[in-house]
Each structure stands twice: as structure tokens, then as C-alpha cells.
Design a protein around this motif. Structure first.
Motif, short mmCIF file in Angstrom:
data_model
loop_
_atom_site.label_atom_id
_atom_site.label_comp_id
_atom_site.label_asym_id
_atom_site.label_seq_id
_atom_site.Cartn_x
_atom_site.Cartn_y
_atom_site.Cartn_z
N GLY A 231 4.23 10.43 -6.37
CA GLY A 231 3.12 9.49 -6.55
C GLY A 231 3.19 8.32 -5.58
N GLU A 232 4.39 7.92 -5.19
CA GLU A 232 4.51 6.81 -4.24
C GLU A 232 3.93 7.22 -2.88
OE1 GLU A 232 5.29 4.14 -5.58
OE2 GLU A 232 6.60 4.64 -7.27
N TYR A 233 4.33 8.42 -2.42
CA TYR A 233 3.82 8.86 -1.11
C TYR A 233 2.31 9.10 -1.14
CZ TYR A 233 8.36 9.16 1.08
OH TYR A 233 9.58 8.84 1.62
N ASP A 263 4.02 -1.65 -0.29
CA ASP A 263 4.78 -1.65 -1.55
C ASP A 263 5.18 -0.23 -1.93
OD1 ASP A 263 4.50 -4.37 -1.84
OD2 ASP A 263 3.07 -4.28 -3.51
N GLU A 264 4.24 0.71 -1.83
CA GLU A 264 4.54 2.09 -2.22
C GLU A 264 5.64 2.66 -1.33
OE1 GLU A 264 3.48 2.43 -4.91
OE2 GLU A 264 1.34 2.11 -5.20
N ALA A 265 5.65 2.26 -0.06
CA ALA A 265 6.71 2.74 0.84
C ALA A 265 8.07 2.24 0.36
CB ALA A 265 6.44 2.28 2.28
N ARG A 266 8.13 0.99 -0.09
CA ARG A 266 9.39 0.45 -0.62
C ARG A 266 9.76 1.14 -1.93
NH1 ARG A 266 9.37 -3.89 -2.62
NH2 ARG A 266 7.19 -4.50 -2.50
N HIS A 267 8.77 1.44 -2.76
CA HIS A 267 9.07 2.14 -4.01
C HIS A 267 9.67 3.51 -3.72
CE1 HIS A 267 5.75 -0.35 -6.23
NE2 HIS A 267 6.77 -1.08 -5.82
N ALA A 268 9.06 4.21 -2.76
CA ALA A 268 9.59 5.53 -2.40
C ALA A 268 11.04 5.37 -1.95
CB ALA A 268 8.75 6.16 -1.29
FE LIG Z 1 4.51 2.50 -6.64
#
Ligand SMILES: [Fe+2]
Ligand SMILES: [Fe+2]
Length: 459
Positions: A231-233, A263-268
Motif C-alpha cells: 500500500g505504501e508503494y 511520506d509514503e516512501a519513508r513508510h515503505a
Molecule cells: Fe503510508
């Protein structure tokens, strides 16, 4: 100009040259952020996706900071900068690169040195005392440029690169041919995001893999994290395409979506780091991209239309990321209860970022509803119904085509339930509707009623 309300200041040649260089950096950083937003879903490698999402955010921030200073100087001086058509054409040409390697090589050989020249000129002309905020933005932009150089040279196949095209980003900044639209329209559509060659992809409509024990068993926890990473990617990719495919949306929209994707890149990265500690590498289980595909285009919306953008934002950023406010709070609470503090802290940090994503999704879907004269709650219901039907149709098609696998999936689900009842940990709480966080993120009372109703239907 006698009647002009603005203060006209004659300025030195040095200042005019400085602002000219700043304007050029401002344009190319902004155009680079635009270009990379479009490319991220087409890049195969995860480290390229994450780094480019971060570059988009940094380039967009640099451009935004420079624009603020530049605008202030322009308003005080008889100076109006225009973007020459040649610049736009050069960047659009880059965007039409035939492959990732061609793009990376042109960025490294042509754009980066050109930008580097502009930064060096601007920094040599700027005064730390007089132009403090400008110098700060320039230094930050230049640092990112150097980080980009390192990455690009690492990504390119070894060997000599072609020579620099000296006039690639030329064009006279004298207003003789100024561009009507400084960010070009999208050159393509990307209904499916690229993944590394050899990736095991989950078959459309199959059940996602779930561990027997996702609470204590390291491999099981690793699989839970693996599922989160998908989901992050896909969100990172979808938000960047929204940004790229709608160049005429307000600047604040582009800033919000750049931040969202970064942000999503950091979450991944955080989830991958945690999964690796448990011995699980992203890609070793089947990877799924359906959250991108099912949120990218919709039969009822014309391709590239504001309606389509509205549905993307409503579904991904207000319905699904809204649900993740409930889910992440539950995951954090669960890990806390189990004494898995590192993981509890990670989910809490991700939840804190997620609030911003939902807030941005609400802000821009409301903006589009205003433009299109739609009711937000009704529109969300239509989009969600369409989405749920698509998921169902994919499932039905899968079960028809693969009756044996579907039977195994059902057997496994029953075995999993039996295992959890017999040997699983009993948690003294369930996932709850996270009303407080939803309110904080900006959901209206009718949005909340709608989400609560859908939550009850799912039980
Ligand atoms: Fe996220
Ligand atoms: Fe998010």
C-alpha cells in the motif's frame, strides 16, 4: 510606468543576474518535480521509486521557497521573469525519453550540470546578509542536486556517458517567446505500475497471503509488514500520477501531494527495515498493485478528467486512508500490548503522517467537488460502490478461472481461524472506529456517519 501602483526600483546588474539565475533554478526544479512525478510508477526498482519521490518533494520545496523570494523582489522591481518556450520544450522532450536509462543519462549529463551552473552563479552573487532566505533555499537545493548526482550515477549502467548537449536547456530569458503553460500536459497514462523484473505478483482477485500467527512468529509478523508495504508503494505512485496528470491544479495541491508521496516512501523504508530485521525482504512474498490499478481509472470517469482525479482522491485518501486511521491505531495498540515497542512506535509515527494524508485528501476532494458542483458525501458513495464492485468482479473472475486455488484459500482461512482459536493470543480489544483521529483529520459529521456505517457493514 507612471500609474503603476508598484514601487519601481532600479537595480544593479549583479542583482538582476542573481534573480535571473534564481528564476532559472526555480523553473527547472519545478519542471523536474513534475517530470519525476510522472515517471515514478514507470521505474522498476523500489530504491529508485523511493528516492525519486523524495526528490520530487525536495525539488518542489526548493521551487516553492525560491518563488517566495523571487516574487518579493519582482514586486519591488521593474522585473518580470518569463519562462521561455525552449525550456518547456526541453523538459517535455526529457519526459518523452524512450527508457529509464535514457532519462537518467540525460538528467545526469545535461540537466544536472546546467542546474549546477545556475546554482553556482546564484550562490556567487547572493549575499548571506541581504538575501538570507534565498541563500538558505539555494544551499538546500544544491545539496539535493549533489545527492541526485550520486543516485543517478549509481543507477546508470557503468561506462562512458554521452557528451553533454551544451544547448539542451538554453533558451533566452528575454520574454521573446514565453510559454503559455510552463508545465506541459501528461505525455502518457500508466494504468499499471512497473515492478522489478521477476517479481512474483499476486493474481488479480486472489486472497492476499496471511500468516497463521502474525502476532509472535517473526516470519508471520514479517508477512504482515510485507502486506503493508504494498500500500505504501501503490499510494506513492498514485499520488505522484495525480500530481503529474493535473499540472493546472493549484500550487498548494502539488505541494501537498509531493509531501504525501515522500511520506509514503519513508513508510515503505521503515516497514522494509523492520521486516528485514525479522528476516523478510520485500518481494519475497507475492506483491500486489491492485490498490493502484483499481484507484487509477474508472469506467464512469473520462481518462484524465477532474472527475477521475476526484474519485482517486476520495477513494484512496479519504475512504482507504481514512480506514487506515482505524487500522494503524489498532496495530499500534496491539504491538504495544505484546511488548513489541519498536513496532508500536513505528505504527504510531505512520499514523501521525496518515492524518495529514487524509486531511489533504479531504481538502482537495472538497475543492474539486466545489468546482464540479458535486456533493462530497454522495460522490464518495458512488465511487466507493464502483470500487467495491470492481473488487468483487475481480474475485468472481478469479474463482471461476481457478476453482482449485480458491478452495485452498478457503481451507487455509478455516485452518487459520482454528489455529487462532486454539493457540493464538487473545487480545482484550478489537479494532475500533477511530472517531477522535478522524475528527482531527477534518472529517465532517456526515463523513463520519458514512464511514461508521460502512465499517458496520463490513463486520
Ligand atoms: Fe503510508
Ligand atoms: Fe498515507
Amino acid at each position: 510606468v507612471a500609474n503603476s501602483p508598484i514601487i519601481i526600483v532600479d537595480s544593479s546588474v549583479g542583482l538582476v543576474r542573481l534573480l535571473g539565475a534564481v528564476h532559472e533554478i526555480w523553473y527547472f526544479e519545478q519542471a523536474l518535480a513534475h517530470l519525476l512525478s510522472g515517471w515514478v510508477p514507470k521505474l522498476r526498482e523500489y530504491d529508485q521509486k523511493k528516492a525519486c519521490a523524495d526528490f520530487v518533494f525536495r525539488s518542489a520545496s526548493t521551487a516553492q521557497n525560491l518563488e517566495r523570494s523571487l516574487g518579493a523582489f519582482e514586486s519591488a522591481m521593474a522585473l518580470r521573469h518569463r519562462v521561455p518556450t525552449d525550456w518547456v520544450m526541453a523538459m517535455e522532450g526529457l519526459d518523452r525519453s524512450a527508457s529509464t536509462d535514457v532519462l537518467f543519462e540525460s538528467l545526469l549529463v545535461d540537466l544536472q550540470p546546467h542546474l549546477d551552473d545556475c546554482y553556482r552563479l546564484a550562490l556567487s552573487l547572493a549575499d548571506e546578509v541581504l538575501h538570507e532566505s534565498l541563500v538558505g533555499a539555494l544551499l538546500a537545493g544544491h545539496r539535493t542536486l549533489e545527492a541526485r548526482n550520486l543516485r543517478l550515477s549509481k543507477w546508470l549502467p557503468a561506462g562512458p556517458h554521452r557528451d553533454r548537449l551544451v544547448h539542451a536547456f538554453g533558451g533566452r530569458n528575454d520574454g521573446s517567446s514565453s510559454a503559455a503553460q510552463i508545465l506541459w500536459n501528461p505525455v502518457d497514462r500508466v494504468p499499471t505500475p512497473a515492478r522489478p523484473i521477476g517479481t512474483k505478483q499476486q493474481v488479480d482477485g486472489s486472497m492476499r497471503p496471511l500468516p497463521l500467527d502474525g502476532l509472535r512468529d517473526p516470519a508471520g509478523i514479517g508477512l504482515v509488514l510485507h502486506n503493508n508495504i504494498n500500500g505504501e508503494y501503490t499510494t506513492l505512485e498514485l499520488m505522484l500520477r495525480c500530481r503529474y496528470e493535473h499540472p493546472n491544479m493549484p500550487a498548494a495541491f502539488h505541494a501537498d501531494l509531493a509531501r504525501h508521496a515522500a511520506d509514503e516512501a519513508r513508510h515503505a523504508q521503515a516497514l522494509e527495515r523492520m521486516a528485514e530485521r525479522l528476516g523478510v525482504r520485500y518481494g519475497e512474498h507475492p506483491v500486489f498493485v491492485s490498490t493502484y490499478e483499481l484507484n487509477y481509472q474508472f469506467e464512469p470517469c473520462a481518462a484524465g478528467s477532474p472527475d477521475e482525479l476526484l474519485w482517486r482522491l476520495l477513494l484512496r485518501a479519504t475512504v482507504q486512508e481514512g480506514e487506515s486511521l482505524d487500522d494503524l491505531a489498532y496495530q499500534a495498540r496491539k504491538r504495544n500490548y505484546l511488548g513489541q515497542d519498536d513496532m508500536a512506535d513505528m505504527f504510531t509515527a505512520i499514523l501521525a503522517d496518515e492524518i495529514f494524508h487524509v486531511r489533504s485528501g479531504l481538502k482537495w476532494s472538497r475543492y474539486l467537488c466545489g468546482q464540479l458542483d458535486r456533493d462530497e458525501v454522495q460522490e464518495r458513495a458512488l465511487a466507493n460502490e464502483w470500487y467495491n464492485n470492481s473488487v468483487l468482479l475481480r474475485r468472481v473472475a478469479f474463482v471461476r478461472a481457478n476453482p482449485d486455488i480458491a478452495m485452498h484459500e478457503r481451507d487455509y482461512a478455516m485452518r487459520r481461524q482454528a489455529y487462532q482459536q486454539a493457540a493464538g493470543i487473545h487480545l482484550p480489544f478489537d479494532m475500533e472506529f477511530n472517531q477522535a483521529t478522524r475528527e482531527f483529520a477534518g472529517f465532517s459529521p456526515s463523513d463520519i456517519d458514512q464511514a461508521r456505517h460502512w465499517g458496520e457493514l463490513r463486520r
